[in-house]
Design a protein around this motif. Structure first.
Motif, PDB file in Angstrom:
ATOM      1  N   GLN A   1       0.757  -1.167  -0.333  1.00  0.00           N
ATOM      2  CA  GLN A   1       0.607  -0.208   0.507  1.00  0.00           C
ATOM      3  C   GLN A   1       1.524   1.364   0.098  1.00  0.00           C
ATOM      4  O   GLN A   1       0.879   1.850  -0.175  1.00  0.00           O
ATOM      5  N   PHE A   2       2.014   0.860   0.582  1.00  0.00           N
ATOM      6  CA  PHE A   2       2.785   2.107   0.564  1.00  0.00           C
ATOM      7  C   PHE A   2       4.019   2.213   0.266  1.00  0.00           C
ATOM      8  O   PHE A   2       5.230   2.556   1.336  1.00  0.00           O
TER       9      PHE A   2
ATOM     10  N   GLU B   1      -4.100   3.954   5.549  1.00  0.00           N
ATOM     11  CA  GLU B   1      -4.372   4.669   5.019  1.00  0.00           C
ATOM     12  C   GLU B   1      -5.615   5.715   5.356  1.00  0.00           C
ATOM     13  O   GLU B   1      -5.792   6.836   4.584  1.00  0.00           O
TER      14      GLU B   1
ATOM     15  N   ARG C   1      -4.532   8.289   7.558  1.00  0.00           N
ATOM     16  CA  ARG C   1      -3.696   8.945   6.947  1.00  0.00           C
ATOM     17  C   ARG C   1      -4.433  10.479   5.998  1.00  0.00           C
ATOM     18  O   ARG C   1      -4.126  11.520   6.090  1.00  0.00           O
TER      19      ARG C   1
END
Length: 128
Positions: free
Chosen positions: A18-19, A119, A122
């Motif tokens: 994902q990151f 996410e 964030r």
């Protein structure tokens, strides 16, 4: 030290996927879970530092346990206002941090993954 539980290991890999543009550190907790820190994460212009780290614990009960709370570096709001009630100053893993309390009350373990929750946290920070 106990190895990561299979579901926790998969969750850590999903966070890394994902990151992909950010370093992700995963430290075993000794019970099959992991402490995860995502570095250099953009959190938006609402803060004096627009990037910070984001940390959380994936317990061995994952995916049946929520990823809660999350932690970020100590940042101040750019407008000078105090943080809301969901954010408080703490020390986490020997780091000065802000604890972000955003529980997922209606979470579905099949959908609400550790990566998705990170996410969402964030984005929530960026929208403040």
């Amino acid at each position: 030290m106990t190895a990561l539980a299979p579901a926790v290991s998969e969750a850590v890999e999903a966070v890394r996927a994902q990151f992909t543009d950010h370093p992700v550190e995963a430290t075993p907790d000794g019970a099959g879970g992991a402490f995860v820190i995502i570095e250099d994460l953009p959190i938006g212009s609402s803060y004096t530092a627009s990037t910070s780290w984001l940390g959380f614990h994936i317990s061995t009960a994952y995916p049946d346990a929520d990823i809660y709370p999350h932690y970020t570096g100590v940042v101040a709001r750019a407008d000078g206002q105090p943080h809301g009630p969901a954010i408080q100053s703490v020390t986490w893993r020997d780091r000065s941090a802000l604890q972000i309390s955003r529980r997922s009350n209606r979470r579905d373990p099949a959908v609400d993954t550790a990566a998705l929750k990170a996410e969402r946290i964030r984005r929530w920070l960026a929208d403040q």
